[in-house]
Scaffold this motif. Structure first.
Motif, short mmCIF file in Angstrom:
data_model
loop_
_atom_site.label_atom_id
_atom_site.label_comp_id
_atom_site.label_asym_id
_atom_site.label_seq_id
_atom_site.Cartn_x
_atom_site.Cartn_y
_atom_site.Cartn_z
N GLY A 116 0.79 -1.22 0.00
CA GLY A 116 0.00 0.00 0.00
C GLY A 116 0.82 1.28 0.00
O GLY A 116 0.29 2.38 0.04
N LYS A 117 2.14 1.18 -0.01
CA LYS A 117 3.02 2.34 0.02
C LYS A 117 3.74 2.43 -1.31
O LYS A 117 4.29 1.45 -1.80
CB LYS A 117 4.03 2.15 1.16
N SER A 118 3.78 3.64 -1.90
CA SER A 118 4.42 3.82 -3.19
C SER A 118 5.94 3.67 -3.07
O SER A 118 6.54 4.08 -2.07
CB SER A 118 4.09 5.21 -3.74
N GLY A 119 6.54 3.16 -4.12
CA GLY A 119 8.00 3.05 -4.15
C GLY A 119 8.64 4.38 -4.50
O GLY A 119 9.83 4.58 -4.33
N ASN A 120 7.86 5.32 -5.01
CA ASN A 120 8.37 6.64 -5.37
C ASN A 120 7.37 7.69 -4.87
O ASN A 120 6.63 8.27 -5.65
CB ASN A 120 8.56 6.73 -6.89
N PRO A 121 7.36 7.97 -3.57
CA PRO A 121 6.34 8.83 -3.00
C PRO A 121 6.36 10.26 -3.53
O PRO A 121 5.34 10.93 -3.54
CB PRO A 121 6.61 8.79 -1.50
N LYS A 122 7.49 10.76 -3.96
CA LYS A 122 7.58 12.13 -4.47
C LYS A 122 7.60 12.15 -6.00
O LYS A 122 7.99 13.12 -6.62
CB LYS A 122 8.83 12.82 -3.94
#
Length: 131
Positions: free
Chosen positions: A25-31
């Motif tokens: 559920g967490k992106s590998g590239n949050p920015k």
């Protein structure tokens, strides 16, 4: 039993350690790029495809901005603007391709070869008349 609980889980090629894997559920590239964000290429294509109304020879015409730019570049080149001539020539070569001089030379016979071919054709056409 999950892979993290599995004592036989082998770390190696395409099998990273569990602590460094992406969390569920967490992106590998949050920015990273936002959803729906458009790139420069998309914006340029949209801008150049917009239509504008111009007056040409007393008549109203609607052209795309891209077509208008090409017309203006060609008009400047015709007037003798050296930079416009150079840019137009570069665009023509890159988009339309250079004239294939090698192909033209293959299709062009030397005078000697042309004489041989003409002689052959005369001899064969005389033979066709007799049949």
């Amino acid at each position: 039993m999950s892979a993290s609980d599995d004592p036989d889980y082998e770390v190696g090629y395409r099998k990273p350690p569990k602590h460094s894997q992406f969390k569920k559920g967490k992106s590998g590239n949050p920015k990273g790029r936002l959803k729906g964000a458009r790139g420069f290429k998309t914006d340029l294509r949209a801008e150049l495809s917009e239509r504008v109304t111009i007056s040409e020879n007393g008549r109203q015409r609607t052209l795309t901005k891209q077509r208008l730019l090409v017309k203006q570049l060609a008009a400047s080149a015709v007037k003798g603007d050296v930079r416009a001539i150079s840019k137009l020539a570069d665009l023509a070569v890159s988009l339309l391709g250079p004239e294939d001089e090698a192909q033209q030379s293959v299709n062009t016979l030397s005078t000697e070869d042309d004489a041989i071919l003409q002689s052959y054709l005369r001899r064969n056409s005389k033979g066709d008349d007799h049949e």
